[in-house]
Scaffold this active site. Sequence first.
Site, PDB file in Angstrom:
ATOM      1  N   GLU A   1     -56.365  62.685  18.496  1.00  0.00           N
ATOM      2  CA  GLU A   1     -57.066  63.906  18.108  1.00  0.00           C
ATOM      3  C   GLU A   1     -56.518  64.527  16.833  1.00  0.00           C
ATOM      4  OE1 GLU A   1     -59.763  65.248  19.247  1.00  0.00           O
ATOM      5  OE2 GLU A   1     -60.046  63.855  20.899  1.00  0.00           O
TER       6      GLU A   1
ATOM      7  N   GLU B   1     -44.422  48.567  32.698  1.00  0.00           N
ATOM      8  CA  GLU B   1     -43.469  49.660  32.531  1.00  0.00           C
ATOM      9  C   GLU B   1     -42.073  49.334  33.042  1.00  0.00           C
ATOM     10  OE1 GLU B   1     -43.698  52.624  36.159  1.00  0.00           O
ATOM     11  OE2 GLU B   1     -45.695  52.330  35.319  1.00  0.00           O
TER      12      GLU B   1
END
Length: 303
Positions: free
Chosen positions: A83, A114
Amino acid sequence: MKLTNLATEKRNQHTANIDTMSTKEILNVINKEDMTVAQRVQQVLPQVEKVVDAVSHALSRGGKLFYVGAGTSGRIGIMDAVECPPTFSTSPELVQAVMAGGTGAFVQAVEGAEDEEERGIEDLEKRNITDLDVVIGIAASGRTPYVIGALKHAKKVGAVTVSLSSNLDSAISKFASIPIEVETGPEVLTGSTRMKAATAHKMILNMITTTAMIKIGKVYENLMVDVKVSNKKLKDRAISIVSTITNVAEEKATEILEITNFEVKPAIVMLKANVSFEEAQSYITQEGGFVREAIERARKERV
């Protein structure tokens, strides 16, 4: 620390019977739990302030900001990073997100991505970070190996390291020069940290980038004067911003924006200080991108 001992993994006594509640009751209890998030974020504002100052300092001297996470934490980092270019006209490289399993893991989980520190190290090495940069490792549990590896590498190269977790005494905090531990407590659904923990983390990341961008001159008053005009909505917003700040009709604002190729900053300076496009650009450059200071300099020099 065992997973079951983490605050985010404990059972929420307010929702122990959620499976017997009506729709209205479920929504009310979720809403009530969500109301606690902003209060918990408020408690860590001193640490967030330190991060903002570090990030704005880094960006102002050519550094970058990196978010590192897995699963929900990685997705939140991506959402904030992507953004920044349309909101503040920044390069896509300025704020980057590094996610376990790659960007494809945003829409489809990559199991086991992960669990290895080495992957975190390798993925961050590919970004060629330096001591000018800031790296924020995000993990609700505070113990994700991928994030630990990334923070270890960041610390090794001299970057500012930040941890963002939702448990106290988190493992990732040990590898951060600025740890943020926003303790959001047990989730409505036990262990579902996409809820309160993720909400708190999104709030904090929004705070960090928004405030840092303000501090490096991306905002005038409370308007996004570095907005990148890439569609009709943003074109209309640019016209509205210039019209509102300079108190001219939208037709005049549009006329000036067409001269500036719809760059808002020089349009404002042109109208506020009555200077040419080239002069406005020069004043903005001289003042490091700050519109208010550019207007003041232009007015003084024209007296």
